[in-house]
Design an enzyme around this catalytic site. Structure first.
Site, PDB file in Angstrom:
ATOM      1  N   CYS A   1     -40.522 -26.732 -11.065  1.00  0.00           N
ATOM      2  CA  CYS A   1     -41.465 -25.915 -11.863  1.00  0.00           C
ATOM      3  C   CYS A   1     -41.630 -26.407 -13.297  1.00  0.00           C
ATOM      4  O   CYS A   1     -42.636 -26.138 -13.929  1.00  0.00           O
ATOM      5  CB  CYS A   1     -40.991 -24.473 -11.976  1.00  0.00           C
ATOM      6  SG  CYS A   1     -39.885 -23.931 -10.750  1.00  0.00           S
TER       7      CYS A   1
ATOM      8  N   HIS B   1     -42.221 -19.653  -3.767  1.00  0.00           N
ATOM      9  CA  HIS B   1     -43.099 -20.792  -3.504  1.00  0.00           C
ATOM     10  C   HIS B   1     -42.541 -21.658  -2.369  1.00  0.00           C
ATOM     11  O   HIS B   1     -41.331 -21.681  -2.135  1.00  0.00           O
ATOM     12  CB  HIS B   1     -43.199 -21.691  -4.754  1.00  0.00           C
ATOM     13  CG  HIS B   1     -44.013 -21.116  -5.863  1.00  0.00           C
ATOM     14  ND1 HIS B   1     -43.558 -21.032  -7.165  1.00  0.00           N
ATOM     15  CD2 HIS B   1     -45.267 -20.609  -5.886  1.00  0.00           C
ATOM     16  CE1 HIS B   1     -44.500 -20.509  -7.929  1.00  0.00           C
ATOM     17  NE2 HIS B   1     -45.548 -20.229  -7.185  1.00  0.00           N
TER      18      HIS B   1
END
Ligand code: CIR
Length: 260
Positions: free
Chosen positions: A255, A168
């Protein structure tokens, strides 16, 4: 007034389930330990709470091995929340599990719809704009939909690129304050942070780039002493959290929560 890019009154987390051992990973470094994940998660939640924020702790979801990584299911902005559409097929169902909690917190909840894909890990909200990194999980159609929603709410969105082979965008960067970004050199060299103050993580400590600024604290993965020292010297109040088990599933500090 609060700066909504790093001053928050609430966070949402989800405790890891026993199914965590089946979590997605780019490279197999062995399974994470549930006990280790739970212990680190408890420390993480305690750090968030220590800033005075309320933490909504959701129950484990055994049907979704990666559900602890709640950040990927939504984007939370002051004006409303956007439900994402993960690019990982095994993670799509996590969004419906998160939706009721966000609908209880916000009057305006929008959705990314097919065929677009976006995961929250690819979105960095700074003091002046929303940066979205195209990646293997986030595509042009998803970014275009999010840009329309963001514009409705008065935000400008800029599409950037996640480095190849990196899960990401925020695997490689984090916001330290409205104008300052912690980044890996491979990402900052792309020029995407022009105009910001950029702090590069120490060479060999690339995994330290996924940190979070949460109110007065910066939560960093433990084990990256040169980066932690650099941040402390720059005036940030650093808390180091064990990320050993999460890292086996390519996860890190951002996250594990939605922050708003
Ligand atoms: C995945 O591959 O989707 C998970 N194992 C890790 C997700 C990490 N999420 C994030 O960086 N926002």
């Amino acid at each position: 007034m609060k700066n909504p890019s790093f001053e928050f009154s609430r966070a949402i987390t989800r405790r890891p389930a026993a199914s965590i051992i089946a979590g997605l990973r780019a490279e197999d470094m062995g399974n994470p330990s549930l006990a280790g994940m739970l212990a680190a998660h408890e420390t993480y939640v305690a750090a968030l709470k220590s800033t005075g924020a309320e933490v909504i702790e959701l129950e484990p979801l055994d049907d979704f091995a990666d559900a602890v990584f709640v950040e990927d299911t939504a984007l939370c902005l002051p004006q409303g929340a956007v439900l994402m559409r993960p690019g990982a097929p095994s993670r799509m169902g996590e969004v419906a599990e998160m939706a009721p909690t966000l609908r209880a917190c916000y009057d305006d909840v929008r959705e990314i719809t097919a065929p677009g894909h976006i995961e929250g890990g690819d979105i960095l909200v700074t003091g002046r704009e929303i940066l979205v990194g195209r990646s293997a999980r986030t595509d042009a159609a998803g970014v275009a939909q999010l840009a329309e929603i963001a514009a409705d709410w008065g935000h400008s969105l800029r599409e950037v690129f996640t480095p190849p082979g990196v899960l990401h965008f925020k695997t490689d960067c984090s916001l330290m304050d409205a104008e300052t970004i912690l980044s890996t050199r491979r990402l900052s060299d792309s020029g995407c942070f022009e105009g910001y103050r950029v702090l590069d993580v120490a060479e060999g400590e690339e995994a330290a780039a996924n940190a979070i600024r949460f109110n007065n604290l910066v939560l960093c993965p433990a084990g990256f002493p040169r980066t932690a020292e650099m941040l402390s010297k720059a005036g940030y109040d650093v808390v180091e959290i064990d990320n050993t088990d999460c890292a086996k599933l390519d996860g890190g500090m951002s996250c594990l929560s939605l922050r708003f």
